[in-house]
Motif scaffolding. Structure first.
Motif, mmCIF file in Angstrom:
data_model
loop_
_atom_site.group_PDB
_atom_site.id
_atom_site.type_symbol
_atom_site.label_atom_id
_atom_site.label_comp_id
_atom_site.label_asym_id
_atom_site.label_seq_id
_atom_site.Cartn_x
_atom_site.Cartn_y
_atom_site.Cartn_z
ATOM 1 N N ARG A 453 30.621 16.425 10.295
ATOM 2 C CA ARG A 453 30.336 17.584 11.148
ATOM 3 C C ARG A 453 29.624 17.198 12.443
ATOM 4 N N TYR A 454 29.804 15.958 12.841
ATOM 5 C CA TYR A 454 29.063 15.464 14.005
ATOM 6 C C TYR A 454 29.327 16.289 15.257
ATOM 7 N N ASN A 455 30.516 16.849 15.386
ATOM 8 C CA ASN A 455 30.853 17.581 16.622
ATOM 9 C C ASN A 455 30.727 19.097 16.495
ATOM 10 N N LEU A 456 30.278 19.565 15.348
ATOM 11 C CA LEU A 456 30.169 21.021 15.203
ATOM 12 C C LEU A 456 28.970 21.548 15.997
ATOM 13 N N PRO A 457 29.167 22.589 16.825
ATOM 14 C CA PRO A 457 28.090 23.096 17.685
ATOM 15 C C PRO A 457 26.839 23.507 16.903
ATOM 16 N N GLU A 458 27.014 24.124 15.743
ATOM 17 C CA GLU A 458 25.852 24.645 15.013
ATOM 18 C C GLU A 458 24.923 23.540 14.489
ATOM 19 N N TYR A 459 25.376 22.302 14.528
ATOM 20 C CA TYR A 459 24.530 21.208 14.033
ATOM 21 C C TYR A 459 23.887 20.390 15.153
ATOM 22 N N GLN A 460 24.158 20.733 16.397
ATOM 23 C CA GLN A 460 23.730 19.846 17.485
ATOM 24 C C GLN A 460 22.202 19.691 17.583
ATOM 25 N N ASP A 461 21.470 20.787 17.361
ATOM 26 C CA ASP A 461 20.004 20.669 17.400
ATOM 27 C C ASP A 461 19.519 19.744 16.285
ATOM 28 N N ARG A 462 20.078 19.938 15.130
ATOM 29 C CA ARG A 462 19.706 19.106 13.975
ATOM 30 C C ARG A 462 20.022 17.636 14.254
ATOM 31 N N ILE A 463 21.161 17.383 14.805
ATOM 32 C CA ILE A 463 21.574 15.994 15.081
ATOM 33 C C ILE A 463 20.643 15.354 16.122
ATOM 34 N N ARG A 464 20.290 16.130 17.132
ATOM 35 C CA ARG A 464 19.365 15.614 18.161
ATOM 36 C C ARG A 464 18.028 15.211 17.516
ATOM 37 N N GLN A 465 17.548 16.104 16.668
ATOM 38 C CA GLN A 465 16.277 15.860 15.973
ATOM 39 C C GLN A 465 16.380 14.605 15.076
ATOM 40 N N LEU A 466 17.501 14.486 14.384
ATOM 41 C CA LEU A 466 17.684 13.321 13.503
ATOM 42 C C LEU A 466 17.769 12.017 14.303
ATOM 43 N N LYS A 467 18.389 12.091 15.458
ATOM 44 C CA LYS A 467 18.469 10.875 16.290
ATOM 45 C C LYS A 467 17.070 10.440 16.722
ATOM 46 N N GLU A 468 16.263 11.407 17.102
ATOM 47 C CA GLU A 468 14.884 11.077 17.498
ATOM 48 C C GLU A 468 14.152 10.400 16.344
ATOM 49 N N GLU A 469 14.341 10.972 15.158
ATOM 50 C CA GLU A 469 13.672 10.414 13.975
ATOM 51 C C GLU A 469 14.222 9.026 13.647
ATOM 52 N N LEU A 470 15.511 8.870 13.798
ATOM 53 C CA LEU A 470 16.152 7.573 13.548
ATOM 54 C C LEU A 470 15.588 6.499 14.490
ATOM 55 N N TYR A 471 15.485 6.820 15.755
ATOM 56 C CA TYR A 471 14.962 5.839 16.721
ATOM 57 C C TYR A 471 13.468 5.573 16.462
ATOM 58 N N ALA A 472 12.766 6.602 16.012
ATOM 59 C CA ALA A 472 11.347 6.401 15.677
ATOM 60 C C ALA A 472 11.216 5.457 14.476
ATOM 61 N N LEU A 473 12.122 5.594 13.519
ATOM 62 C CA LEU A 473 12.097 4.691 12.358
ATOM 63 C C LEU A 473 12.396 3.259 12.797
ATOM 64 N N GLN A 474 13.324 3.102 13.721
ATOM 65 C CA GLN A 474 13.635 1.743 14.192
ATOM 66 C C GLN A 474 12.412 1.119 14.874
ATOM 67 N N THR A 475 11.686 1.930 15.612
ATOM 68 C CA THR A 475 10.468 1.422 16.240
ATOM 69 C C THR A 475 9.439 1.081 15.161
ATOM 70 N N TYR A 476 9.281 1.990 14.213
ATOM 71 C CA TYR A 476 8.291 1.800 13.143
ATOM 72 C C TYR A 476 8.571 0.521 12.338
ATOM 73 N N TYR A 477 9.852 0.293 12.067
ATOM 74 C CA TYR A 477 10.211 -0.887 11.259
ATOM 75 C C TYR A 477 10.451 -2.139 12.116
ATOM 76 N N LYS A 478 10.197 -2.011 13.430
ATOM 77 C CA LYS A 478 10.330 -3.166 14.333
ATOM 78 C C LYS A 478 11.762 -3.698 14.377
ATOM 79 N N VAL A 479 12.704 -2.792 14.421
ATOM 80 C CA VAL A 479 14.106 -3.184 14.542
ATOM 81 C C VAL A 479 14.396 -3.430 16.015
ATOM 82 N N GLU A 480 14.971 -4.580 16.296
ATOM 83 C CA GLU A 480 15.391 -4.847 17.672
ATOM 84 C C GLU A 480 16.469 -3.832 18.020
ATOM 85 N N LYS A 481 16.391 -3.228 19.179
ATOM 86 C CA LYS A 481 17.300 -2.130 19.509
ATOM 87 C C LYS A 481 18.751 -2.525 19.202
ATOM 88 N N PRO A 482 19.354 -1.950 18.172
ATOM 89 C CA PRO A 482 20.690 -2.407 17.777
ATOM 90 C C PRO A 482 21.785 -1.760 18.611
#
Ligand SMILES: [Ca+2]
Length: 495
Positions: A453-482
């Protein structure tokens, strides 16, 4: 130190007088009791949905069910990278693969780094590793090891033994029985005055599946129920999913179906069905042997008086696709591969018959065992101790999302590199090796992950929020920007 039998030792302890003269490190500070033994049993590619206490509709595992009924079953335990060696390295170190160096199965583990057995040894633990190791370098941190080289063999397996590495010695018999025999032998001969960490790693049920005659008999005429996603046509999914070389229809080898080739007239769904039945019978028969041997271990612990003070863990290095999405193998961040079975029994601490839904990771195992052993958890360990969860109390600040990262491409099954985040309800995956694609699943509405459902309009806010959290986890775990490595899509099929 005199090597008494454990029963003798317990009798002595019962007399009370000797306890005070034993070294203090074998006691936990808080209770004054001996530190717990840790028996960590791990199989290879055993999916949770092939365990009856996880709701399997394809097999029965009475001994694992018994373990769960006497302890805690975790239904949201996940690997951080769904293949053998990386998961094992994360379990040993409590760290993600970009820090412990085992990004994929081709690399060699750096045995110089700190690991669970190395941290337990100075605290009085005897440490042993028996069975599948798969990290290429010589095992370190173990007082004793007896490991199978590479993937090991199902019949008459050979082992590499401490002090004669890399020479091999053959043991007669079926590998799951032999590894269990060796594990029991270690516990029988271990110094009963010290606690132990025993890592007992089964080779089974890894491909190509070769059951012993006893268990093959149970399955040879069995009709195995098909999974609901056996004929997933990948519509709306990433190209990385469509291009993977792990379908029953096109990529299964006769070695996966007991050496049998499907009748020539079988095509399409009929061929998939035939292969599904034949590989699953072998796979499940290998698991039946594991379950029987779990029963042997549990009986041994009871008879030897070790039951009360031993933390018994059952897990698998990751899950497996059992025809789900038309696939065998693992690697993808989809549920069947991502989920690790995890059952833990420790009568003194863990309430009986509990099912826990918190998000647990393989990097949490090492800090949890260290916590139970009363050992300070090094700051650079990335996992969290879930000791409190095992007592039935989830900390208020327990994680609400998990980070996953798979690297091995191009390689067997041609699964593109990807990372992602999973919460209790949602999953977001970014394939970034040769493609740049996203998938998003609402696990509540779509538990089988059939609808991206990546392209469904009703999920876009949720997806944006999840991306922020995903990038925060990468920072937290010291992942080199993949960012995309722009790996060229491999032209060479391995099939
Ligand atoms: Ca595996």
């Amino acid at each position: 130190m005199e090597n008494k039998t454990r029963r003798d030792f317990l009798k002595t302890l019962g007399a009370g007088a000797v306890a005070a003269s034993l070294p203090s490190w074998i006691y936990s500070c808080a209770s004054g009791k001996k530190k717990p033994n840790i028996l960590f049993i791990m199989s290879d590619d055993h999916a949770a949905h092939a365990i009856s206490c996880y709701g399997s509709n394809i097999n029965q595992t009475p001994h694992l069910d018994r373990l769960a009924s006497e302890g805690m079953l975790f239904d949201n335990c996940f690997c951080t990278n769904g293949i053998c060696a990386p998961s094992r390295a994360s379990i040993l170190t409590g760290k993600y693969n970009h820090l412990n160096g085992m990004l994929d199965n081709k690399l060699k583990f750096d045995g110089e780094q700190p690991t669970l057995p190395k941290l337990l040894k100075p605290e009085g633990y005897q440490t042993a590793m028996i069975g599948k190791w798969h990290l290429k370098s010589e095992p370190t941190g173990f007082d004793y090891y007896k490991v199978v080289p590479g993937q090991g063999k199902y019949f008459n397996p050979v082992f590499q033994v401490k002090d004669s590495w890399p020479e091999t010695v053959e043991e007669k018999g079926y590998v799951t029985n032999v590894i269990t025999d060796e594990a029991i032998r270690f516990m029988q001969t271990a110094n009963s005055e010290q606690p132990f960490l025993l890592m007992c790693h089964h080779k089974a049920p890894h491909r190509p599946w070769k059951p012993d005659a006893k268990h093959w008999e149970q399955f040879k005429d069995r009709e195995i129920p098909e999974p609901p996603t056996l004929f997933d046509n990948y519509e709306g999914k990433a190209e990385a999913v469509k291009n993977a070389e792990m379908t029953l229809e096109h990529h299964m080898h006769p070695m996966d179906t007991g050496g049998l080739t499907a009748p020539e007239n079988l095509k399409g769904k009929d061929l998939v069905r035939w292969r599904y039945q034949h590989y699953m019978r072998n796979y499940l028969a290998c698991i039946a042997s594991i379950d029987d041997n779990i029963g042997r271990i549990l009986d041994f612990l009871k008879k030897s008086g070790l039951e009360e003070n031993t933390i018994v863990v059952y897990t698998s290095d990751q899950g497996f696709f059992l025809g789900d999405h038309g696939w065998f193998d693992k690697r993808f961040m989809y549920e069947e591969s991502l989920r690790m079975p995890l059952i833990i029994r420790y009568p003194e601490v863990v309430p009986r018959g509990q099912v826990n839904h918190d998000l647990i990771l393989n990097v949490d195992f090492a800090p949890t065992f260290l916590d139970f052993a009363g050992v300070d958890i090094p700051k650079n360990i990335q996992g969290e101790s879930f000791r409190k969860i095992l007592r039935g109390r989830t900390p208020k600040n327990w994680r609400q999302s998990v980070y996953y990262h798979y690297y091995e491409y191009p390689a067997w099954h041609m699964v593109d590199a990807h990372y992602g985040i999973r919460t209790q309800r949602y999953k977001l995956i970014h394939y970034y090796g040769y493609t740049d694609e996203w998938e998003f699943f609402d696990l509540k509405e779509d538990p089988h992950e059939m609808d991206n459902r990546y392209n469904l309009p009703e999920y876009q806010d949720r997806i944006r929020q999840l991306k922020e959290e995903l990038y925060a986890l990468q920072t937290y775990y010291k992942v080199e920007k993949p960012v995309s490595k722009h790996i060229e899509k491999s032209k060479t099929s391995l099939y």
